[in-house]
Motif scaffolding. Structure first.
Motif, PDB file in Angstrom:
ATOM      1  N   VAL A  72       0.830  -0.857   0.121  1.00 50.62           N
ATOM      2  CA  VAL A  72       0.051  -0.222   0.009  1.00 50.62           C
ATOM      3  C   VAL A  72       1.254   1.275   0.263  1.00 50.62           C
ATOM      4  N   PRO A  73       0.711   2.223  -0.309  1.00 48.12           N
ATOM      5  CA  PRO A  73       0.859   4.036  -0.522  1.00 48.12           C
ATOM      6  C   PRO A  73       1.303   4.516   1.088  1.00 48.12           C
ATOM      7  N   ALA A  74       3.057   4.168   1.045  1.00 47.86           N
ATOM      8  CA  ALA A  74       3.171   4.636   2.797  1.00 47.86           C
ATOM      9  C   ALA A  74       2.943   6.167   2.502  1.00 47.86           C
ATOM     10  N   SER A  75       2.367   7.025   1.416  1.00 48.39           N
ATOM     11  CA  SER A  75       2.218   8.745   2.077  1.00 48.39           C
ATOM     12  C   SER A  75       1.059   8.566   3.068  1.00 48.39           C
ATOM     13  N   SER A  76       0.080   7.059   2.747  1.00 50.66           N
ATOM     14  CA  SER A  76      -1.065   7.435   3.725  1.00 50.66           C
ATOM     15  C   SER A  76      -0.812   7.521   5.108  1.00 50.66           C
ATOM     16  N   VAL A  77      -0.246   7.244   5.480  1.00 46.77           N
ATOM     17  CA  VAL A  77       1.069   7.125   7.001  1.00 46.77           C
ATOM     18  C   VAL A  77       1.681   8.021   6.826  1.00 46.77           C
ATOM     19  N   LEU A  78       2.318   8.823   6.301  1.00 48.06           N
ATOM     20  CA  LEU A  78       3.625   9.661   6.528  1.00 48.06           C
ATOM     21  C   LEU A  78       3.112  11.384   5.742  1.00 48.06           C
ATOM     22  N   TRP A  79       2.461  11.557   4.716  1.00 41.65           N
ATOM     23  CA  TRP A  79       2.263  12.384   4.506  1.00 41.65           C
ATOM     24  C   TRP A  79       1.479  13.330   5.039  1.00 41.65           C
ATOM     25  N   PRO A  80       0.595  13.043   6.339  1.00 36.60           N
ATOM     26  CA  PRO A  80      -0.216  13.233   7.297  1.00 36.60           C
ATOM     27  C   PRO A  80       0.443  14.104   8.434  1.00 36.60           C
ATOM     28  N   LEU A  81       2.099  13.522   8.774  1.00 33.71           N
ATOM     29  CA  LEU A  81       2.743  14.116   9.559  1.00 33.71           C
ATOM     30  C   LEU A  81       3.437  14.838   8.973  1.00 33.71           C
TER      31      LEU A  81
END
Length: 338
Positions: A101-110
């Protein structure tokens, strides 16, 4: 400009801040049901302190930089977040038996809210770009080509201490009405409008500044159009405040340009977030709300086909009491005299 030593350009959190960031990432992974992150050299990897240029693997127990991420991902991992910049051959080479899955779902909000040291690094990138624009005023533009002037500006940016040039655009005359114009062999002549955009990276962080000049004298009707762009810029800037929807920037910019009669020539894109990436959140159109620490590149523009265009780009940070521009380069139309 005097180049700055590499050590002075490194932007990184202190040990406590780095530990807090890692804890927040692991909490977000747990909430998303992600057992590991596999990141290639990218803004996401730099966000977590990667410096070696290998894959960075993050689990609830381990942070490792490695050429063999499959050897670090836990056995039985069900979901693995992969870097959105991962190349196809890298994906096939992971050999990980898990849902990717895209790591962006975890990291971009942070990554949305920047720490003070991050804002400072973006500000240094802004200062370097503005320094290039300032030096551009002293160059001889008459009779030169767009490509030749773009090369000269690239040299100036390299001398500023920026570690990477991300983009540099020079557009003359009717080419200023092309949003994605690449500098070519067009000769710059008196009476041309001139668009210059500089985007570089400092300490890992990006910033872009764009201005418009006139060569010898502005084209007919250009100053009236440019005044609309500046009014739209002021309206968009006022919309960058805590609690305001990011979409409010587009509404404010559009209201000014539509009311001027230039609405059908307005650029659809009015801004985006910047930081470790030159195009990151917060984004217009994604139901986001401004919060203190968010850094935004405001870039209203009007493009009149086959005639001229104007785009003004500035980086601003959303502070507790409203917008704070990170640069100070003037917006007044400067007429080049050579």
């Amino acid at each position: 400009m005097t180049a700055v030593p590499d050590a002075a350009r490194t932007a990184a959190p202190g040990p406590q801040a780095a530990a807090a960031r890692l804890a927040a990432v692991r909490a977000a992974m747990d909430e998303a049901g992600v057992d590991a992150l596999v990141l290639r050299p990218s803004p996401d990897a730099r966000f977590l302190g990667s410096v070696l240029g290998e894959f960075l693997v993050v689990t609830q127990d381990v942070v490792a930089e490695t050429a063999d991420p499959a050897g670090v991902v836990p056995e039985g991992a069900r979901r693995v977040g992969v870097d959105p910049e991962m190349r196809v051959r890298e994906l096939f080479g992971l050999a990980i038996e898990a849902e990717l899955v895209p790591a962006s779902s975890v990291l971009w909000p942070l990554r949305l809210r920047k720490e003070p040291y991050e804002v400072e690094a973006v500000g240094r990138a802004v200062a370097a770009a503005e320094g290039v624009l300032g030096q551009a005023l002293e160059l001889a533009w008459f009779g030169a080509t767009e490509r030749a002037m773009a090369y000269r500006l690239r040299v100036l940016l390299a001398e500023s201490g920026c570690e990477e040039l991300l983009s540099l655009r020079v557009a003359a005359g009717e080419h200023t009405a092309r949003p994605a114009h690449v500098p070519g062999e067009r000769v710059i002549n008196p009476g041309d409008a001139l668009g210059v955009s500089v985007c570089g990276r400092w300490g890992g962080y990006c910033a872009e500044v764009s201005r418009v000049f006139a060569v010898a004298e502005p084209p007919d009707d250009f100053e009236a159009m440019y005044s609309v762009v500046l009014a739209a810029h002021r309206a968009g800037l006022a919309a960058v405040r805590p609690g305001a929807p990011v979409d409010e920037v587009a509404r404010a910019v559009g209201e000014v340009i539509d009311g001027s009669g230039y609405g059908r020539f307005a650029a659809a894109h009015v801004g985006r977030g910047v930081g470790l990436g030159h195009d990151e959140g917060p984004w217009v159109g994604e139901d986001a709300v401004f919060e203190p620490g968010m850094v935004f590149c405001l870039e209203p523009a009007i493009y009149v086909p086959d005639l001229f265009g104007a785009r003004v780009a500035d980086v601003v940070v959303c502070a507790d009491d409203g917008p704070v521009p990170l640069g100070a380069y003037p917006h007044a139309l400067h007429v080049l005299d050579r």
